[in-house]
Design a protein around this motif. Structure first.
Motif, PDB file in Angstrom:
ATOM      1  N   TYR A 297      15.660 -30.572 -17.538  1.00  0.00           N
ATOM      2  CA  TYR A 297      16.638 -29.739 -18.441  1.00  0.00           C
ATOM      3  C   TYR A 297      17.854 -29.327 -17.654  1.00  0.00           C
ATOM      4  O   TYR A 297      18.330 -29.394 -16.616  1.00  0.00           O
ATOM      5  CB  TYR A 297      16.277 -28.119 -18.433  1.00  0.00           C
ATOM      6  N   ALA A 298      19.004 -29.596 -18.486  1.00  0.00           N
ATOM      7  CA  ALA A 298      20.395 -29.219 -17.801  1.00  0.00           C
ATOM      8  C   ALA A 298      20.533 -27.857 -17.263  1.00  0.00           C
ATOM      9  O   ALA A 298      21.105 -27.702 -16.227  1.00  0.00           O
ATOM     10  CB  ALA A 298      21.285 -29.694 -18.785  1.00  0.00           C
ATOM     11  N   ASN A 299      20.352 -26.804 -18.154  1.00  0.00           N
ATOM     12  CA  ASN A 299      20.174 -25.587 -17.597  1.00  0.00           C
ATOM     13  C   ASN A 299      18.972 -24.723 -18.143  1.00  0.00           C
ATOM     14  O   ASN A 299      18.540 -25.198 -19.116  1.00  0.00           O
ATOM     15  CB  ASN A 299      21.454 -24.712 -18.433  1.00  0.00           C
TER      16      ASN A 299
ATOM     17  N   GLU B  20      15.320 -21.469  -9.271  1.00  0.00           N
ATOM     18  CA  GLU B  20      16.379 -22.391  -9.564  1.00  0.00           C
ATOM     19  C   GLU B  20      15.944 -23.847 -10.257  1.00  0.00           C
ATOM     20  O   GLU B  20      14.794 -24.168 -10.069  1.00  0.00           O
ATOM     21  CB  GLU B  20      17.326 -22.652  -8.141  1.00  0.00           C
ATOM     22  N   ASN B  21      16.859 -24.396 -11.181  1.00  0.00           N
ATOM     23  CA  ASN B  21      16.355 -25.539 -11.715  1.00  0.00           C
ATOM     24  C   ASN B  21      16.615 -26.732 -10.581  1.00  0.00           C
ATOM     25  O   ASN B  21      17.755 -27.465 -10.716  1.00  0.00           O
ATOM     26  CB  ASN B  21      17.350 -25.743 -12.952  1.00  0.00           C
TER      27      ASN B  21
ATOM     28  N   ASN C  36      17.345 -20.837 -18.436  1.00  0.00           N
ATOM     29  CA  ASN C  36      17.519 -19.270 -18.317  1.00  0.00           C
ATOM     30  C   ASN C  36      16.264 -18.573 -17.746  1.00  0.00           C
ATOM     31  O   ASN C  36      15.009 -18.835 -18.317  1.00  0.00           O
ATOM     32  CB  ASN C  36      17.844 -18.813 -19.748  1.00  0.00           C
TER      33      ASN C  36
ATOM     34  N   THR D  22      10.175 -24.748 -15.798  1.00  0.00           N
ATOM     35  CA  THR D  22      11.140 -25.685 -14.665  1.00  0.00           C
ATOM     36  C   THR D  22      10.438 -27.079 -15.053  1.00  0.00           C
ATOM     37  O   THR D  22      11.067 -28.177 -14.868  1.00  0.00           O
ATOM     38  CB  THR D  22      11.085 -25.108 -13.532  1.00  0.00           C
TER      39      THR D  22
END
Length: 265
Positions: free
Chosen positions: A143-145, A85-86, A147, A122
């Motif tokens: 980072y906002a999102n 997860e970020n 993948n 990440t």
């Protein structure tokens, strides 16, 4: 978040500073008539060139043991089941576990490869940096999102006849008929490429090593006066190129001047 494997799209699995995806179209023109050869990369980095050219046979080398372990684990069929997860708390927990594996001599394991992948995706700007004790010290990214592809099984087929090596370039078992592509650390004032760095003496040593190869050779580097003089004096053909600047500490995204030096092509 799972996603389809990037292997079928020739997308490198890692973020990598100085990646050469932008150069693949130019290199493809050189490679087109040489595709029967084995591709040898002394500095394989993020694999942008190898995945772009897709040679059947390749010898891919780097001095970063964690990078090489990740590729070898992909070759063996790595499946990522790590929680990804970020999230800064998870990032620092995974970084601590990764460094614990390094301290325990377990950095060549599937778990270490999974952690290395997560930290690469990440961490800040996709950097790969270690302190003097050999521990990963890149901070959490911004980072906002993100993948996080987790299915890498199709890389097994792509990597089937690729040999991943760890060590200095001049230790490689290069054959006369091989196609050499070298993308060394830039000729800049400070390059902490490995524990010993990569200084001007190494640049000269590399240039002479490449010049001795009887087969086709291509090299990319920052276009500095001494790099230009070095390769021109060794009989290389030089092509100046504008390279995109994707990672910059001061926000500068202006094109960087690079050179593509070739011999026997």
């Amino acid at each position: 978040m799972a996603a389809s494997s990037p292997a079928s799209k020739a997308t490198p699995p890692l973020k990598w500073a100085g990646g050469k995806r932008w150069l693949v179209p130019t290199l493809s023109e050189l490679w087109e008539e040489q595709a029967h050869r084995r591709l040898v990369e002394p500095f394989c980095g993020g694999l942008a060139v190898a995945l772009g050219l897709r040679p059947q046979r390749a010898l891919l080398n780097d001095v970063n043991p964690h990078l090489v372990n990740f590729y070898r684990q992909l070759q063996r069929g790595l499946s990522v089941d790590l929680a990804m997860e970020n999230d800064s708390e998870q990032f620092y927990a995974h970084r601590e576990r990764f460094n614990a594996l390094i301290a325990e001599g377990k950095s060549e394991t599937p778990e270490a490869a999974q952690l290395f992948y997560y930290l690469n995706r990440t961490g800040f700007n996709g950097l790969c940096r270690f302190n003097k004790s050999g521990f990963f010290n890149v901070p959490f990214g911004r980072y906002a999102n993100i993948n996080y592809p987790s299915d890498f099984l199709s890389f097994q087929e792509v990597f089937a006849e690729w040999n991943f090596q760890l060590g200095d370039f001049d230790q490689l078992d290069v054959k006369p008929e091989d196609f050499l592509y070298a993308d060394p650390p830039y000729d800049v004032e400070f390059t902490q490429y490995s524990s010993g760095g990569f200084d001007w003496d190494d640049q000269v040593r590399l240039a002479h090593w490449l010049a001795q190869h009887p087969g086709p050779v291509a090299l990319s580097n920052q276009l500095t006066p001494r790099i230009e003089e070095l390769y021109r004096d060794l009989g290389f053909d030089l092509l100046a190129l504008d390279a995109p600047r994707r990672i910059s500490c001061n926000g500068d995204r202006s094109p960087a001047k690079e050179v593509l030096a070739t011999r026997n092509l």
